[in-house]
Design an enzyme around this catalytic site. Structure first.
Site, PDB file in Angstrom:
ATOM      1  N   LYS A  68       0.851  -1.202   0.000  1.00 13.18           N
ATOM      2  CA  LYS A  68       0.000   0.000   0.000  1.00 13.18           C
ATOM      3  C   LYS A  68       0.884   1.249   0.000  1.00 13.18           C
ATOM      4  CE  LYS A  68      -3.745   2.078   2.805  1.00 13.18           C
ATOM      5  NZ  LYS A  68      -4.522   1.927   4.048  1.00 13.18           N
ATOM      6  N   SER A 143      -9.537   1.837   3.513  1.00 14.44           N
ATOM      7  CA  SER A 143      -8.743   2.611   2.588  1.00 14.44           C
ATOM      8  C   SER A 143      -7.752   1.786   1.769  1.00 14.44           C
ATOM      9  CB  SER A 143      -7.970   3.674   3.369  1.00 14.44           C
ATOM     10  OG  SER A 143      -7.065   3.054   4.268  1.00 14.44           O
ATOM     11  N   SER A 167      -9.483  -0.591   7.720  1.00 17.58           N
ATOM     12  CA  SER A 167      -9.010  -0.503   6.331  1.00 17.58           C
ATOM     13  C   SER A 167      -8.348  -1.741   5.761  1.00 17.58           C
ATOM     14  CB  SER A 167      -8.061   0.668   6.180  1.00 17.58           C
ATOM     15  OG  SER A 167      -8.809   1.847   6.100  1.00 17.58           O
TER      16      SER A 167
HETATM   17  N1  GLN Z   1     -12.660   3.876   7.034  1.00 20.20           N
HETATM   18  C1  GLN Z   1     -11.996   4.302   8.229  1.00 20.20           C
HETATM   19  C2  GLN Z   1     -11.652   5.762   8.137  1.00 20.20           C
HETATM   20  O1  GLN Z   1     -11.929   6.356   7.146  1.00 20.20           O
HETATM   21  C3  GLN Z   1     -10.784   3.456   8.466  1.00 20.20           C
HETATM   22  C4  GLN Z   1      -9.543   3.945   7.832  1.00 20.20           C
HETATM   23  C5  GLN Z   1      -8.360   3.076   8.082  1.00 20.20           C
HETATM   24  O2  GLN Z   1      -8.476   2.039   8.742  1.00 20.20           O
HETATM   25  N2  GLN Z   1      -7.240   3.536   7.591  1.00 20.20           N
HETATM   26  O3  GLN Z   1     -11.110   6.323   9.063  1.00 20.20           O
END
Ligand code: GLN
Length: 466
Positions: A68, A143, A167
């Site tokens: 990532k 994400s 994420s």
């Molecule tokens: N969807 C969550 C957020 O937007 C989790 C993001 C993540 O785990 N990086 O904060």
């Protein structure tokens, strides 16, 4: 069962070539931000030579990994899916990258993601959205959407993602692959661009529980460069994964099976629970009473941390600097205004607000207290059970564009994942089937601190009993 082919069925070079052509053929998915074609082929050839010569090869020899793009790979771009870092190159390797390379993994490229890992749909990347390989009109989740989609579309063996509030697990559920968020402190965060430092974790995606276990085993461990990493022996996940599930005590928290949960997901989880029961597991009803506060606490605390972490991107030291500003203040403002996307700005503003004098006690401090209550719920539950089963997401993958203009609806898609990050416990997504729209269904298993072994054992058992 492991899906790896290197040295058994094919040479590393042919495997890498095959992945490279699939990446090219599946370009429309927009999973990769960078592909290291030459470097990956060269590394594959040298591994083939090493193997032919009978030299010892590493634990991940020939495994093709995507990373990532919030994780540093020396002398390569590190964009975080943001315009502000579009032209930034890392100066050093993240610890996880060094560990992968030491065990002879092949890094094939960097994957797309929501900007600074903020999002649940991968629609917040400055470099375009990622499509779900199961249905091109749906989001892959976020994400780490690029990593999940790349593994699901068979563009690499495994991929690293990060999980601050879901994420890894949520995109794994939407794309139909395994994805584990380790215990906070299990894997070094050195070289990961921080979003919310007390929540951030790095973990792998894979098409089998065994491959997921192999990667986590390699990237785990104490790191002098990360003061929050924990010095504790790392179990041989790749071996204990096969230990079975007999006599495990499994908790089912009622708060995770109430209104809002899709019936098909619910039914599919009930089937898995039956399989586990038939295998000799004890199923126990439990309660995690503060669950309903997790989204609120999560979005207060993580935005506070993000507002502090992202202060460093001001046009002075990293990445984009607005060329037209005459004064320093003006340069900060314009660089940040043009460099960050809407969601990142929303969170910086929210985070700055909850930390500001007069509001700190009412929001940030209160959020910390709620975090402790949520943690206590889990500590109490794990006195009674070995692991906890919940859905990973309330619905299967939603449509592209469906939630992008409604941040609150988007935040609610993290309803089942954020509490594990508030508590710091490990969690995994297990792909358990498909709904009537042919979209993958995910089930989450949570365990006590440093008990990732149980997550892999449950995963392996359910994968085998499909
Ligand atoms: N969807 C969550 C957020 O937007 C989790 C993001 C993540 O785990 N990086 O904060």
């Amino acid at each position: 069962m492991s899906k790896l082919k290197a040295f058994k069925d094919a040479s590393c070079e042919s495997i890498v070539s095959e992945y490279l052509s699939r990446i090219e053929a599946k370009k429309e998915l927009n999973t990769f931000l960078q592909v290291y074609q030459e470097e990956a082929l060269e590394r594959a050839r040298s591994l083939d030579k090493k193997n032919e010569a009978g030299d010892k090869v590493g634990k991940l020899a020939g495994m093709v990994v995507a990373v990532k793009d919030v994780i540093a790979l020396q002398l390569n771009p590190l964009t975080c899916g943001s315009k502000i870092l579009e032209n930034f190159n890392s100066v050093y390797n993240a610890t996880v990258v060094d560990l992968l390379l030491k065990e002879d993994a092949i890094i094939i490229g960097k994957t797309n993601c929501d900007e600074f890992a903020m999002g649940s749909s991968n629609e917040n990347s400055a470099f375009g959205k990622v499509l779900n390989p199961n249905d091109l009109t749906c989001v892959p989740g976020g994400s780490s959407g690029g990593s999940a989609a790349a593994v699901a579309a068979d563009l690499c063996d495994t991929a690293l993602g990060t999980d601050t509030g879901g994420s890894i697990r949520q995109p794994a559920a939407f794309c139909g692959v395994f994805g584990i968020k380790p215990t906070y402190g299990r894997v070094s965060r050195y070289g990961l661009v921080a979003f919310a430092s007390s929540f951030d974790t790095i973990g792998p995606f894979a098409r089998s529980a065994e491959d997921c276990a192999k990667v986590l085993e390699v990237i785990s461990g104490f790191d002098f460069n990360d003061s929050t990493s924990i010095s504790r022996p790392v179990p041989k996940f790749s071996e204990t994964v096969k230990l079975g599930v007999k006599e495990l005590k499994i908790g089912i928290p009622k708060e995770f099976f109430q209104t809002g949960l899709d019936t098909e997901i619910n039914n599919s989880i009930v089937e898995q629970i039956k399989k586990l029961e038939n295998e000799g597991c004890e199923i126990i009803d439990i309660s995690l009473p503060h669950t309903q506060y997790s989204i609120a606490a999560y979005y207060i605390l993580t935005t506070a941390e993000a507002s502090a972490n992202l202060a460093r991107f001001d046009g002075t030291r990293y990445g984009y600097r607005n060329p037209d500003s005459k004064k320093l203040d003006d340069m900060y403002t314009r660089s940040r205004s043009n460099g960050f996307g809407d969601e990142v700005k929303r969170r910086i503003m929210l985070g700055t607000y909850v930390l500001s004098a007069g509001y700190y006690d009412a929001y940030y401090l209160k959020g910390q207290k709620v975090r402790r209550l949520i943690q206590n719920d889990y500590i109490e539950a794990f006195n009674k059970v070995d692991c906890i089963i919940t859905p990973t997401t309330p619905t299967t993958a939603f449509k592209l564009g469906e939630k992008i203009s409604d941040p609150l609806a988007m935040y609610l898609s993290d309803i089942y994942t954020t509490s594990a990050n508030l508590a710091g416990i490990p969690g995994i997504n297990i792909p358990i089937g498909f709904d009537s729209k042919n979209l993958p269904i995910g089930m989450q298993v949570l365990a006590n601190y440093f008990n990732e072994e149980i997550l892999f054992r449950v995963s392996y058992f359910l994968e085998k009993s499909k």
